[in-house]
Design an enzyme around this catalytic site. Structure first.
Site, PDB file in Angstrom:
ATOM      1  N   GLU A   1       0.823  -1.229   0.000  1.00 15.83           N
ATOM      2  CA  GLU A   1       0.000   0.000   0.000  1.00 15.83           C
ATOM      3  C   GLU A   1       0.851   1.270   0.000  1.00 15.83           C
ATOM      4  O   GLU A   1       0.343   2.358  -0.248  1.00 15.83           O
ATOM      5  CB  GLU A   1      -0.949  -0.002   1.199  1.00 15.83           C
ATOM      6  CG  GLU A   1      -1.973  -1.128   1.158  1.00 15.83           C
ATOM      7  CD  GLU A   1      -3.028  -1.012   2.236  1.00 15.83           C
ATOM      8  OE1 GLU A   1      -2.710  -1.320   3.397  1.00 15.83           O
ATOM      9  OE2 GLU A   1      -4.150  -0.592   1.909  1.00 15.83           O
TER      10      GLU A   1
ATOM     11  N   TYR B   1     -14.024  27.111  -0.565  1.00 19.11           N
ATOM     12  CA  TYR B   1     -13.994  25.643  -0.663  1.00 19.11           C
ATOM     13  C   TYR B   1     -12.983  25.158  -1.695  1.00 19.11           C
ATOM     14  O   TYR B   1     -12.482  24.038  -1.591  1.00 19.11           O
ATOM     15  CB  TYR B   1     -15.396  25.060  -0.940  1.00 19.11           C
ATOM     16  CG  TYR B   1     -16.180  25.731  -2.038  1.00 19.11           C
ATOM     17  CD1 TYR B   1     -15.835  25.567  -3.373  1.00 19.11           C
ATOM     18  CD2 TYR B   1     -17.273  26.528  -1.734  1.00 19.11           C
ATOM     19  CE1 TYR B   1     -16.551  26.182  -4.376  1.00 19.11           C
ATOM     20  CE2 TYR B   1     -18.008  27.141  -2.731  1.00 19.11           C
ATOM     21  CZ  TYR B   1     -17.643  26.973  -4.052  1.00 19.11           C
ATOM     22  OH  TYR B   1     -18.356  27.593  -5.037  1.00 19.11           O
TER      23      TYR B   1
ATOM     24  N   ILE C   1      -6.024   5.584   8.062  1.00 13.68           N
ATOM     25  CA  ILE C   1      -6.870   6.686   7.618  1.00 13.68           C
ATOM     26  C   ILE C   1      -7.244   7.591   8.803  1.00 13.68           C
ATOM     27  O   ILE C   1      -7.556   8.760   8.622  1.00 13.68           O
ATOM     28  CB  ILE C   1      -8.110   6.197   6.847  1.00 13.68           C
ATOM     29  CG1 ILE C   1      -8.936   5.228   7.667  1.00 13.68           C
ATOM     30  CG2 ILE C   1      -7.697   5.576   5.534  1.00 13.68           C
ATOM     31  CD1 ILE C   1     -10.253   4.822   6.971  1.00 13.68           C
ATOM     32  N   GLU C   2      -7.182   7.060  10.016  1.00 11.60           N
ATOM     33  CA  GLU C   2      -7.406   7.903  11.196  1.00 11.60           C
ATOM     34  C   GLU C   2      -6.369   9.031  11.253  1.00 11.60           C
ATOM     35  O   GLU C   2      -6.684  10.173  11.621  1.00 11.60           O
ATOM     36  CB  GLU C   2      -7.286   7.071  12.484  1.00 11.60           C
ATOM     37  CG  GLU C   2      -8.471   6.185  12.787  1.00 11.60           C
ATOM     38  CD  GLU C   2      -8.447   4.822  12.082  1.00 11.60           C
ATOM     39  OE1 GLU C   2      -7.664   4.623  11.123  1.00 11.60           O
ATOM     40  OE2 GLU C   2      -9.242   3.955  12.505  1.00 11.60           O
TER      41      GLU C   2
ATOM     42  N   LYS D   1     -12.196   4.809   2.028  1.00 14.14           N
ATOM     43  CA  LYS D   1     -11.136   4.095   1.300  1.00 14.14           C
ATOM     44  C   LYS D   1     -11.818   2.996   0.475  1.00 14.14           C
ATOM     45  O   LYS D   1     -11.935   1.849   0.910  1.00 14.14           O
ATOM     46  CB  LYS D   1     -10.155   3.514   2.334  1.00 14.14           C
ATOM     47  CG  LYS D   1      -8.857   2.989   1.762  1.00 14.14           C
ATOM     48  CD  LYS D   1      -7.923   2.537   2.886  1.00 14.14           C
ATOM     49  CE  LYS D   1      -6.635   1.970   2.339  1.00 14.14           C
ATOM     50  NZ  LYS D   1      -5.767   1.409   3.407  1.00 14.14           N
TER      51      LYS D   1
HETATM   52  N1  LIG Z   1      -9.702   1.532  11.381  1.00 13.68           N
HETATM   53  C1  LIG Z   1      -8.837   1.155  10.379  1.00 13.68           C
HETATM   54  N2  LIG Z   1      -8.786  -0.138  10.035  1.00 13.68           N
HETATM   55  C2  LIG Z   1      -7.942  -0.522   9.050  1.00 13.68           C
HETATM   56  C3  LIG Z   1      -7.129   0.395   8.393  1.00 13.68           C
HETATM   57  C4  LIG Z   1      -7.214   1.771   8.777  1.00 13.68           C
HETATM   58  O1  LIG Z   1      -6.531   2.682   8.254  1.00 13.68           O
HETATM   59  N3  LIG Z   1      -8.076   2.096   9.785  1.00 13.68           N
HETATM   60  N4  LIG Z   1      -6.303  -0.020   7.366  1.00 13.68           N
HETATM   61  C5  LIG Z   1      -6.268  -1.288   6.993  1.00 13.68           C
HETATM   62  C6  LIG Z   1      -5.473  -1.710   5.819  1.00 13.68           C
HETATM   63  O2  LIG Z   1      -4.558  -0.754   5.375  1.00 13.68           O
HETATM   64  C7  LIG Z   1      -6.503  -2.093   4.743  1.00 13.68           C
HETATM   65  O3  LIG Z   1      -7.143  -0.904   4.246  1.00 13.68           O
HETATM   66  C8  LIG Z   1      -5.955  -2.865   3.591  1.00 13.68           C
HETATM   67  O4  LIG Z   1      -7.043  -3.409   2.847  1.00 13.68           O
HETATM   68  C9  LIG Z   1      -7.012  -2.336   7.685  1.00 13.68           C
HETATM   69  N5  LIG Z   1      -7.889  -1.845   8.707  1.00 13.68           N
END
Ligand SMILES: Nc1nc2c(c(=O)[nH]1)N=C([C@H](O)[C@@H](O)CO)CN2
Length: 117
Positions: free
Chosen positions: A21, A53, A72-73, A98
């Site tokens: 990734e 914006y 992503i958090e 995502k």
């Molecule tokens: N709460 C989250 N859970 C997961 C994340 C994330 O960023 N926040 N990321 C992953 C992996 O990168 C996933 O996206 C790969 O498919 C798994 N869970």
């Protein structure tokens, strides 16, 4: 409070906990809702009193695409802090999707709300 929003903002990010990734960019999609008093902008009809914006969207894309991250958090928090500081926004909701993360799901994501009290 009044709101300014941006929906479905598409970015291309190196994001995830797996090594691949960080080599293969994938889409992250943002929905932003920002508190902003619209009265000055409406009364003057001038962009300088509005929350722009277009400028917000460009700032988010530049931040997201600037470096790899795992979660992503993390990117949601960085986006919230950037907008609050750079644009003097006191309240924001950031949703990050995502769409390619889970094959069986249309999309997955997180949503955060931050406010300066
Ligand atoms: N709460 C989250 N859970 C997961 C994340 C994330 O960023 N926040 N990321 C992953 C992996 O990168 C996933 O996206 C790969 O498919 C798994 N869970």
């Amino acid at each position: 409070m009044d709101k300014v929003f941006v929906k479905g903002l598409r970015t291309s990010a190196l994001i995830g906990v797996f090594e691949w990734e960080h080599e293969q960019p994938q889409p992250l999609v943002f929905d932003l809702t920002m508190g902003w008093d619209q009265r000055s902008a409406a009364a003057t009809d001038e962009l300088q009193y509005a929350l722009d914006y277009d400028a917000v969207s460009k700032a988010v894309i530049a931040l997201v695409e600037s470096r790899p991250r795992q979660l992503i958090e993390t990117v949601a928090e960085e986006v919230a802090q950037l907008i609050m500081e750079r644009f003097q926004v006191t309240e924001i909701t950031v949703s990050v999707s995502k769409p390619q993360a889970v094959a069986a799901a249309t999309t997955v994501g997180v949503e955060i709300h931050r406010s300066k009290s």
